[in-house]
Design a protein around this motif. Sequence first.
Motif, PDB file in Angstrom:
ATOM      1  N   GLY A  35       0.826  -1.193   0.000  1.00  0.00           N
ATOM      2  CA  GLY A  35       0.000   0.000   0.000  1.00  0.00           C
ATOM      3  C   GLY A  35       0.857   1.238   0.000  1.00  0.00           C
ATOM      4  N   CYS A  39       0.038   4.517   4.901  1.00  0.00           N
ATOM      5  CA  CYS A  39      -1.367   4.097   4.869  1.00  0.00           C
ATOM      6  C   CYS A  39      -1.776   3.268   6.081  1.00  0.00           C
ATOM      7  CB  CYS A  39      -1.667   3.325   3.583  1.00  0.00           C
ATOM      8  SG  CYS A  39      -0.869   1.707   3.481  1.00  0.00           S
ATOM      9  N   SER A 208      -5.508   0.874   1.030  1.00  0.00           N
ATOM     10  CA  SER A 208      -5.764   2.171   0.416  1.00  0.00           C
ATOM     11  C   SER A 208      -4.904   3.257   1.050  1.00  0.00           C
ATOM     12  CB  SER A 208      -7.246   2.539   0.600  1.00  0.00           C
ATOM     13  OG  SER A 208      -7.507   2.832   1.970  1.00  0.00           O
ATOM     14  N   ARG A 209      -5.009   4.455   0.481  1.00  0.00           N
ATOM     15  CA  ARG A 209      -4.385   5.607   1.120  1.00  0.00           C
ATOM     16  C   ARG A 209      -4.997   5.842   2.494  1.00  0.00           C
ATOM     17  NH1 ARG A 209      -4.635  10.521  -3.085  1.00  0.00           N
ATOM     18  NH2 ARG A 209      -6.745   9.705  -3.317  1.00  0.00           N
ATOM     19  N   GLY A 212      -6.088   3.928   6.077  1.00  0.00           N
ATOM     20  CA  GLY A 212      -5.956   2.679   5.355  1.00  0.00           C
ATOM     21  C   GLY A 212      -7.071   1.687   5.630  1.00  0.00           C
ATOM     22  N   ILE A 215      -8.484  -2.840   0.168  1.00  0.00           N
ATOM     23  CA  ILE A 215      -9.331  -2.678  -1.017  1.00  0.00           C
ATOM     24  C   ILE A 215      -9.207  -3.857  -1.974  1.00  0.00           C
ATOM     25  CG2 ILE A 215      -9.269  -0.165  -0.883  1.00  0.00           C
ATOM     26  CD1 ILE A 215      -7.214  -0.238  -3.210  1.00  0.00           C
ATOM     27  N   TYR A 246      -3.936  -2.468  -8.675  1.00  0.00           N
ATOM     28  CA  TYR A 246      -4.646  -2.134  -7.443  1.00  0.00           C
ATOM     29  C   TYR A 246      -3.849  -1.138  -6.610  1.00  0.00           C
ATOM     30  CZ  TYR A 246      -8.396  -5.602  -7.819  1.00  0.00           C
ATOM     31  OH  TYR A 246      -9.511  -6.312  -8.206  1.00  0.00           O
ATOM     32  N   GLN A 249      -4.271   2.258  -8.027  1.00  0.00           N
ATOM     33  CA  GLN A 249      -5.604   2.730  -7.644  1.00  0.00           C
ATOM     34  C   GLN A 249      -5.594   3.210  -6.202  1.00  0.00           C
ATOM     35  OE1 GLN A 249      -8.742  -0.198  -8.229  1.00  0.00           O
ATOM     36  NE2 GLN A 249      -9.934   0.686  -6.559  1.00  0.00           N
ATOM     37  N   ALA A 250      -4.925   2.451  -5.330  1.00  0.00           N
ATOM     38  CA  ALA A 250      -4.855   2.818  -3.917  1.00  0.00           C
ATOM     39  C   ALA A 250      -4.140   4.143  -3.714  1.00  0.00           C
ATOM     40  CB  ALA A 250      -4.142   1.722  -3.123  1.00  0.00           C
TER      41      ALA A 250
END
Length: 255
Positions: A35, A39, A208-209, A212, A215, A246, A249-250
């Motif tokens: 990640g 995060c 995710s950012r 966190g 995802i 992914y 995207q994160a």
Amino acid sequence: MIVARKLAMDYGSQSAVISDVDVEIQTGSFVSMVGPSGCGKSTFLRLVAGLRESSSGQLLISDRTPQQCNLRRAFVFQDPSLLPWRTVAGNVHLPFELDRELANSTTQPATRVQEAIRLVGLLDADANKRPRQLSGGMRMRVSLARAFVTDPQIMLLDEPFAALDDILRQQLNEELQRIWWQRRWTGIFVTHNVSEAVFMSQRVLVMSRRPGRFIADLTVPFEYPRHAELRADAGFAKLTGEVSRYLRQAAGVDP
């Protein structure tokens, strides 16, 4: 099993580090986490280790909170953090001095220390060396040996190979997954290296950012033990690409 439900942590600030974390990690499995920086990956490890308490939500290890859980957990950090005045054997022996319960349950700590040193690929002659006499890779092996000597049931690894060159990193990836395959402790491995995550683990969790949350949860289908040739496999490249998408995207980057 490690189970998190709606887990959150904010360190007392207004913005949460992690929020709404839901995950199940099976006993004896090896899971990697990737990640964006900051995060909350390391925060999640510290919660599992019992070094921190969550702000809200639930985290259970074998149906107990991390603070109540009696399963032995070992934590390996990015920095080996060896005591410079001690030998390799002295550093590996340290857990017996800090944990009275471990010391009382072990009849031959010197033998355990020697076995742990050999397990990570160091020689008996290395046992009497000081950290300054060791390469970066050897110091990390000592850090791993110090964790393995406790005979852990859960291994928490926070980017242990980040500072190493790529060839050495790949070598230690292969050795660590071999040791896991032999010992079958539960492993949670944090890394920023997608290839490393896919090579090592049975599952890759993408966070995710900040704050966190997970995802994506991708299954890695390759059999163990895994060898260097796997990295050139088309299926390996495809899965690595999927994890990378992914991760982009994160991070909020267009795929």
